[in-house]
Design an enzyme around this catalytic site. Sequence first.
Site, PDB file in Angstrom:
ATOM      1  N   ASP A  52     -36.153   5.602  23.138  1.00  0.00           N
ATOM      2  CA  ASP A  52     -35.323   4.834  22.254  1.00  0.00           C
ATOM      3  C   ASP A  52     -34.186   4.577  23.384  1.00  0.00           C
ATOM      4  O   ASP A  52     -33.827   5.389  24.136  1.00  0.00           O
ATOM      5  CB  ASP A  52     -35.012   5.826  21.063  1.00  0.00           C
ATOM      6  CG  ASP A  52     -34.421   5.102  20.075  1.00  0.00           C
ATOM      7  OD1 ASP A  52     -34.960   4.852  19.109  1.00  0.00           O
ATOM      8  OD2 ASP A  52     -33.132   4.842  20.010  1.00  0.00           O
ATOM      9  N   ALA A  53     -33.338   3.611  22.646  1.00  0.00           N
ATOM     10  CA  ALA A  53     -31.751   3.410  23.270  1.00  0.00           C
ATOM     11  C   ALA A  53     -31.003   4.512  23.059  1.00  0.00           C
ATOM     12  O   ALA A  53     -29.936   4.445  23.747  1.00  0.00           O
ATOM     13  CB  ALA A  53     -31.488   1.954  22.985  1.00  0.00           C
ATOM     14  N   ASP A  56     -29.099  10.624  22.203  1.00  0.00           N
ATOM     15  CA  ASP A  56     -28.864  11.809  21.327  1.00  0.00           C
ATOM     16  C   ASP A  56     -30.057  11.962  20.313  1.00  0.00           C
ATOM     17  O   ASP A  56     -30.806  13.090  20.005  1.00  0.00           O
ATOM     18  CB  ASP A  56     -27.603  12.126  20.718  1.00  0.00           C
ATOM     19  CG  ASP A  56     -26.472  12.209  21.746  1.00  0.00           C
ATOM     20  OD1 ASP A  56     -26.760  12.593  22.700  1.00  0.00           O
ATOM     21  OD2 ASP A  56     -25.268  12.025  21.285  1.00  0.00           O
ATOM     22  N   ARG A 106     -34.089 -15.301   9.247  1.00  0.00           N
ATOM     23  CA  ARG A 106     -35.380 -14.454   9.933  1.00  0.00           C
ATOM     24  C   ARG A 106     -35.332 -15.124  11.371  1.00  0.00           C
ATOM     25  O   ARG A 106     -35.681 -14.169  12.154  1.00  0.00           O
ATOM     26  CB  ARG A 106     -36.520 -15.129   9.174  1.00  0.00           C
ATOM     27  CG  ARG A 106     -37.186 -14.043   8.142  1.00  0.00           C
ATOM     28  CD  ARG A 106     -38.489 -14.445   7.480  1.00  0.00           C
ATOM     29  NE  ARG A 106     -39.375 -14.233   8.686  1.00  0.00           N
ATOM     30  CZ  ARG A 106     -40.887 -14.346   8.276  1.00  0.00           C
ATOM     31  NH1 ARG A 106     -41.209 -14.652   6.867  1.00  0.00           N
ATOM     32  NH2 ARG A 106     -41.691 -14.192   9.129  1.00  0.00           N
ATOM     33  N   ASN A 138     -40.932  -5.919  13.091  1.00  0.00           N
ATOM     34  CA  ASN A 138     -41.090  -7.185  12.778  1.00  0.00           C
ATOM     35  C   ASN A 138     -40.124  -8.415  13.143  1.00  0.00           C
ATOM     36  O   ASN A 138     -39.134  -8.016  13.661  1.00  0.00           O
ATOM     37  CB  ASN A 138     -40.809  -6.590  11.152  1.00  0.00           C
ATOM     38  CG  ASN A 138     -42.062  -6.458  10.458  1.00  0.00           C
ATOM     39  OD1 ASN A 138     -42.890  -6.828  10.473  1.00  0.00           O
ATOM     40  ND2 ASN A 138     -41.522  -5.599   9.334  1.00  0.00           N
ATOM     41  N   ASP A 166     -50.822  -3.840   4.439  1.00  0.00           N
ATOM     42  CA  ASP A 166     -50.990  -4.555   3.500  1.00  0.00           C
ATOM     43  C   ASP A 166     -52.510  -4.031   2.820  1.00  0.00           C
ATOM     44  O   ASP A 166     -52.510  -3.854   1.583  1.00  0.00           O
ATOM     45  CB  ASP A 166     -50.868  -6.003   3.554  1.00  0.00           C
ATOM     46  CG  ASP A 166     -49.777  -6.449   4.554  1.00  0.00           C
ATOM     47  OD1 ASP A 166     -49.074  -7.070   4.210  1.00  0.00           O
ATOM     48  OD2 ASP A 166     -49.491  -5.772   5.582  1.00  0.00           O
ATOM     49  N   ARG A 169     -52.553  -0.969   1.034  1.00  0.00           N
ATOM     50  CA  ARG A 169     -51.920  -0.889  -0.159  1.00  0.00           C
ATOM     51  C   ARG A 169     -52.884  -1.587  -1.188  1.00  0.00           C
ATOM     52  O   ARG A 169     -52.675  -0.998  -2.489  1.00  0.00           O
ATOM     53  CB  ARG A 169     -50.480  -1.749  -0.055  1.00  0.00           C
ATOM     54  CG  ARG A 169     -49.448  -0.928   0.689  1.00  0.00           C
ATOM     55  CD  ARG A 169     -48.296  -1.964   1.104  1.00  0.00           C
ATOM     56  NE  ARG A 169     -47.071  -1.079   1.462  1.00  0.00           N
ATOM     57  CZ  ARG A 169     -46.265  -1.507   2.208  1.00  0.00           C
ATOM     58  NH1 ARG A 169     -46.386  -2.850   2.603  1.00  0.00           N
ATOM     59  NH2 ARG A 169     -45.195  -1.004   2.829  1.00  0.00           N
ATOM     60  N   HIS A 193     -48.355 -10.991   8.208  1.00  0.00           N
ATOM     61  CA  HIS A 193     -47.841  -9.698   7.196  1.00  0.00           C
ATOM     62  C   HIS A 193     -46.778  -9.978   6.346  1.00  0.00           C
ATOM     63  O   HIS A 193     -45.550 -10.540   6.670  1.00  0.00           O
ATOM     64  CB  HIS A 193     -47.459  -8.586   8.434  1.00  0.00           C
ATOM     65  CG  HIS A 193     -46.860  -7.515   7.937  1.00  0.00           C
ATOM     66  ND1 HIS A 193     -47.367  -6.506   7.016  1.00  0.00           N
ATOM     67  CD2 HIS A 193     -45.383  -6.924   8.170  1.00  0.00           C
ATOM     68  CE1 HIS A 193     -46.599  -5.546   6.752  1.00  0.00           C
ATOM     69  NE2 HIS A 193     -45.470  -5.982   7.450  1.00  0.00           N
ATOM     70  N   THR A 248     -39.312   1.950   4.757  1.00  0.00           N
ATOM     71  CA  THR A 248     -40.773   2.392   4.891  1.00  0.00           C
ATOM     72  C   THR A 248     -41.184   3.302   5.919  1.00  0.00           C
ATOM     73  O   THR A 248     -40.793   3.058   7.003  1.00  0.00           O
ATOM     74  CB  THR A 248     -42.024   1.289   4.457  1.00  0.00           C
ATOM     75  OG1 THR A 248     -42.006   0.703   5.659  1.00  0.00           O
ATOM     76  CG2 THR A 248     -41.693   0.367   3.351  1.00  0.00           C
TER      77      THR A 248
HETATM   78  P1  6V0 Z   1     -34.988   2.116  12.419  1.00  0.00           P
HETATM   79  O1  6V0 Z   1     -34.987   3.312  11.744  1.00  0.00           O
HETATM   80  O2  6V0 Z   1     -33.538   1.188  12.559  1.00  0.00           O
HETATM   81  O3  6V0 Z   1     -35.176   2.129  14.044  1.00  0.00           O
HETATM   82  C1  6V0 Z   1     -35.551   1.363  15.065  1.00  0.00           C
HETATM   83  C2  6V0 Z   1     -35.275   2.241  16.327  1.00  0.00           C
HETATM   84  O4  6V0 Z   1     -35.340   1.187  17.144  1.00  0.00           O
HETATM   85  C3  6V0 Z   1     -33.801   2.886  16.387  1.00  0.00           C
HETATM   86  O5  6V0 Z   1     -33.908   4.129  16.627  1.00  0.00           O
HETATM   87  C4  6V0 Z   1     -33.272   2.081  17.515  1.00  0.00           C
HETATM   88  O6  6V0 Z   1     -32.251   2.981  18.208  1.00  0.00           O
HETATM   89  C5  6V0 Z   1     -34.308   1.896  18.261  1.00  0.00           C
HETATM   90  N1  6V0 Z   1     -34.128   0.620  19.253  1.00  0.00           N
HETATM   91  C6  6V0 Z   1     -33.240  -0.553  19.133  1.00  0.00           C
HETATM   92  N2  6V0 Z   1     -33.183  -1.068  20.301  1.00  0.00           N
HETATM   93  C7  6V0 Z   1     -33.827  -0.659  21.156  1.00  0.00           C
HETATM   94  C8  6V0 Z   1     -34.221  -0.814  22.470  1.00  0.00           C
HETATM   95  N3  6V0 Z   1     -33.675  -1.754  23.120  1.00  0.00           N
HETATM   96  N4  6V0 Z   1     -34.967   0.223  23.241  1.00  0.00           N
HETATM   97  C9  6V0 Z   1     -35.441   1.334  22.495  1.00  0.00           C
HETATM   98  N5  6V0 Z   1     -35.224   1.513  21.334  1.00  0.00           N
HETATM   99  C10 6V0 Z   1     -34.454   0.474  20.586  1.00  0.00           C
HETATM  100  O7  6V0 Z   1     -36.113   1.066  11.790  1.00  0.00           O
HETATM  101  P2  6V0 Z   1     -37.372   1.477  11.184  1.00  0.00           P
HETATM  102  O8  6V0 Z   1     -37.973   2.515  12.028  1.00  0.00           O
HETATM  103  O9  6V0 Z   1     -37.301   1.534   9.947  1.00  0.00           O
HETATM  104  O10 6V0 Z   1     -38.353   0.321  11.409  1.00  0.00           O
HETATM  105  C11 6V0 Z   1     -38.527  -0.230  12.671  1.00  0.00           C
HETATM  106  C12 6V0 Z   1     -39.409  -1.509  12.741  1.00  0.00           C
HETATM  107  O11 6V0 Z   1     -40.568  -1.694  12.434  1.00  0.00           O
HETATM  108  C13 6V0 Z   1     -38.518  -2.699  12.091  1.00  0.00           C
HETATM  109  O12 6V0 Z   1     -38.656  -3.841  12.854  1.00  0.00           O
HETATM  110  C14 6V0 Z   1     -39.359  -2.868  10.990  1.00  0.00           C
HETATM  111  O13 6V0 Z   1     -39.174  -4.025  10.303  1.00  0.00           O
HETATM  112  C15 6V0 Z   1     -40.876  -2.872  11.299  1.00  0.00           C
HETATM  113  N6  6V0 Z   1     -41.747  -2.196  10.242  1.00  0.00           N
HETATM  114  C16 6V0 Z   1     -43.024  -2.834  10.257  1.00  0.00           C
HETATM  115  C17 6V0 Z   1     -44.022  -2.601   9.604  1.00  0.00           C
HETATM  116  C18 6V0 Z   1     -45.372  -3.264   9.445  1.00  0.00           C
HETATM  117  O14 6V0 Z   1     -46.022  -3.080   8.843  1.00  0.00           O
HETATM  118  N7  6V0 Z   1     -45.529  -4.008  10.728  1.00  0.00           N
HETATM  119  C19 6V0 Z   1     -43.859  -1.626   8.316  1.00  0.00           C
HETATM  120  C20 6V0 Z   1     -42.582  -1.007   8.438  1.00  0.00           C
HETATM  121  C21 6V0 Z   1     -41.438  -1.278   9.265  1.00  0.00           C
END
Ligand code: 6V0
Length: 333
Positions: A52-53, A56, A106, A138, A166, A169, A193, A248
Amino acid sequence: TSAFFKPIHNSDPPLPSNRRTKVSVVGVGNVGMAIAQTILTQDLADEIALVDAKPDKLRGEMLDLQHAAAFLPRTKITASVDYEVTAGSDLCIVTAGARQNPGESRLNLLQRNVALFRHIIPPLAKASPDSILIIVSNPVDVLTYVAWKLSGFPVNRVLGSGTNLDSSRFRFLIADHLDVNAQDVQAFIVGEHGDSSVALWSSISVGGIPVLSFLEKQQIAYEKQTLEDIHQAVVGSAYEVIGLKGYTSWAIGYSVANLARTILRDQRKIHPVTVLARGFYGVDGGDVFLSLPALLGRNGVVAVTNVHMTDEESEKLQKSAKTILEMQSQLGL
Ligand code: 6V0
């Protein structure tokens, strides 16, 4: 080794590390951690590497999982902001993403995520040149295309989680309606999706019995409307969950772990996932990624099923393909 143990005589050297199954997860947000924890509890990997970036948050998540070691299969858990930690992965799962700002388009969100992917995909692909990439971030269809371009991987080794979620679900809601086990319900949602996904009505079967032709023979029209309503509920379900809990995680965690199992264990199961759709069901005009029922195995995408689709279904797919291609053309890749 420590003084606590004494090696037995004439023992072989330790197994080379490439004999072990390694999965990397990039992005340790809600989605990345749900995937990592499901893979961990299902004993699908010998090593899980997290990237992750945010150092911590990353270290906190790593320690929190490591502290559960006494209750879990023996899995090495590593984490770093440096992609070196992912070296030699069999499977790399990308969930990193920027969150949509209020009022942001978007396309703008997509451009920000493409900028992130430029920092993520090349080092990830370099560290594990033989791995399979699963994109979850996404908009997943376009970002799977972006990951394919940036990785330089052959197309069978880049897929997106797409409509696998999907479809699950959809199966749950049909199962709930009929009060049967969701594992006995076969049903595919394909295409983009989210909002414009396409439900393949002819694919719905319960316990091996095709539902649509059964209903048509019995002329049970109202059940068809029920199925339409169920598809609409699927389209709305991500919004509903996000509205209620903010994001989610569990279902996408299980859905991606399920893909990981099929791939790592060469299960050759059919999953609706994002693949290069050019040439299938009349989709043309460029390299566009959409979800189609795909046969998955240790090599990634083995094949795409070539089933019958109604004209209406394939037209919907072609329309999504056009929209996605237009977005892609503005990315300068
Ligand atoms: P979140 O909880 O904001 O996590 C995203 C993570 O990415 C954070 O911990 C950030 O620090 C990290 N991040 C950001 N930039 C970088 C980078 N350059 N290098 C490494 N890490 C980085 O988001 P969440 O976990 O809820 O969702 C993550 C993604 O999954 C989003 O784009 C959602 O839209 C997507 N989803 C896709 C689904 C699907 O069916 N395809 C379903 C649910 C969510």
